[in-house]
Design an enzyme around this catalytic site. Structure first.
Site, PDB file in Angstrom:
ATOM      1  N   TYR A   1       8.418 -21.223  21.820  1.00  9.03           N
ATOM      2  CA  TYR A   1       9.551 -21.761  22.287  1.00  9.03           C
ATOM      3  C   TYR A   1       9.171 -22.644  23.389  1.00  9.03           C
ATOM      4  O   TYR A   1       9.883 -23.963  23.857  1.00  9.03           O
ATOM      5  CB  TYR A   1      11.345 -21.014  22.321  1.00  9.03           C
ATOM      6  CG  TYR A   1      10.564 -19.842  20.562  1.00  9.03           C
ATOM      7  CD1 TYR A   1      10.409 -20.566  19.920  1.00  9.03           C
ATOM      8  CD2 TYR A   1      11.862 -19.220  20.987  1.00  9.03           C
ATOM      9  CE1 TYR A   1      10.189 -20.241  18.271  1.00  9.03           C
ATOM     10  CE2 TYR A   1      11.728 -18.801  18.851  1.00  9.03           C
ATOM     11  CZ  TYR A   1      11.077 -19.150  18.548  1.00  9.03           C
ATOM     12  OH  TYR A   1      11.318 -18.090  16.529  1.00  9.03           O
TER      13      TYR A   1
ATOM     14  N   GLN B   1      11.020 -10.924   9.929  1.00 10.05           N
ATOM     15  CA  GLN B   1      12.147 -11.771  10.220  1.00 10.05           C
ATOM     16  C   GLN B   1      11.529 -12.380   9.462  1.00 10.05           C
ATOM     17  O   GLN B   1      10.290 -13.382   9.649  1.00 10.05           O
ATOM     18  CB  GLN B   1      11.309 -12.530  11.581  1.00 10.05           C
ATOM     19  CG  GLN B   1      12.596 -13.598  11.905  1.00 10.05           C
ATOM     20  CD  GLN B   1      12.792 -13.828  13.500  1.00 10.05           C
ATOM     21  OE1 GLN B   1      12.729 -14.473  13.875  1.00 10.05           O
ATOM     22  NE2 GLN B   1      12.891 -12.827  14.661  1.00 10.05           N
TER      23      GLN B   1
ATOM     24  N   ASN C   1      24.528 -23.973  22.818  1.00  8.07           N
ATOM     25  CA  ASN C   1      26.967 -24.590  23.537  1.00  8.07           C
ATOM     26  C   ASN C   1      27.835 -23.480  23.391  1.00  8.07           C
ATOM     27  O   ASN C   1      27.967 -23.150  22.811  1.00  8.07           O
ATOM     28  CB  ASN C   1      26.670 -25.385  22.351  1.00  8.07           C
ATOM     29  CG  ASN C   1      28.512 -26.035  21.990  1.00  8.07           C
ATOM     30  OD1 ASN C   1      29.528 -25.037  21.580  1.00  8.07           O
ATOM     31  ND2 ASN C   1      28.674 -27.333  22.479  1.00  8.07           N
TER      32      ASN C   1
END
Ligand code: A2P
Length: 282
Positions: free
Chosen positions: A27, A162, A245
């Site tokens: 990431y 996952q 956000n």
């Protein structure tokens, strides 16, 4: 992601009450995650042991001798002593090296022969060394899980798997198999992804526009996103919603003050389309 946005988001998340942070070397923002955790510890807001950080072993690092150095690199980037969970991100390997997505001159991925059981033994050694409190896998199907579970001399079972999981992709069979083996399912893309066409199958309709999720949301004064998350946790699936956000980070945490009825759970389960957003075509 824009520089600094991950740092800010993780700090807001920790202030909001999140403790489980799902990260990965690929990431490319682990340095910001680590900084956020360390700043919150320095502020006295949390202790290290309050945080549950999951890191991931990337495809180019499957050879057993690369596993520990790769985890050590992640710990150095995070500036932490251990991860709470370290998982094999995908059950297939790429050619080891600096390229994260190694490709040949025709643009084709260069794969690498790998023995998942040997990789797993190296993962076990990381746990024994205290670098990872627990170890698990990701994107493993039943056969791949069985390969590990049936490995002669298995020392530790994967604690979790996952995989993509949400109302349009409910994973009933894998969920049952994992339940039987005490493997926790951690559901990624619990909100139906960002619908980024470079990696998402956008022919499947947007989850959060679903009429049923919105109708049930109206009843509880919640959003479709909150209903989707509540649905997953209520069936025992861990959720890792992604948001950068602040308002939506807080919204996604407001799911512990109501519960769905059995009838609503069944209705949402029936939305399953058996279609993935994240096809992982590589
Ligand atoms: P943003 O980061 O702008 O909030 P998933 O977790 O399934 O991968 O979904 C992530 C996507 O969903 C991101 O694009 C994220 O955008 C958006 N998202 C996150 N929380 C919500 C929410 N509560 N309502 C609508 N969209 C959301």
């Amino acid at each position: 992601t824009p520089k600094g946005s991950c740092l800010e988001s993780v700090k807001i998340a920790i202030d909001t009450g999140y403790r489980h942070i799902d990260g990965a070397f690929v990431y490319c923002n682990e340095h910001e995650v680590g900084q956020a955790i360390r700043e919150k510890i320095a502020e006295g807001k949390i202790k290290r042991e309050d945080i549950f950080y999951c890191g991931k072993l990337w495809n180019t690092c499957h050879p057993p001798e690369l596993v520990r150095p790769t985890l050590e690199k992640t710990l150095k980037i995070l500036q932490l002593d251990y991860v709470d969970l370290y998982i094999i991100e995908l059950p297939m390997a790429f050619k080891p090296g600096d390229a994260i997505y190694p490709k040949d001159e025709n643009g084709k991925f260069i794969y690498h022969k790998t023995d998942l059981c040997a990789t797993w033994e190296a993962m076990e050694a990381c746990k024994d060394a205290g670098l990872a409190k627990s170890i698990g896998v990701s994107n493993f199907n039943r056969r791949q899980l069985e390969m590990i579970l049936n490995k002669p001399g298995l020392k530790y079972k994967p604690v979790s798997n996952q995989v993509e999981c949400h109302p349009y992709f409910t994973q009933p069979k894998l969920l049952e198999f994992c339940r039987q083996h005490d493997i926790v399912i951690v559901g990624y893309s619990p909100l139906g992804t960002s619908r980024d066409e470079t990696w998402v199958n956008v022919s499947s309709p947007p989850l959060l526009k679903d009429p049923l999720l919105n109708a049930i949301g109206k009843k509880y004064n919640k959003t479709a996103a909150q209903i989707a998350l509540r649905f997953s946790i209520q069936r025992g699936v861990v959720v890792i919603p992604k948001s950068f956000n602040p308002q939506r980070i807080r919204e996604n945490f407001q799911i512990f003050d109501f519960s769905l009825t059995e009838k609503e759970m069944k209705e949402i389960e029936a939305l399953n389309k058996n279609v993935r957003y994240v096809e992982l075509l590589m």
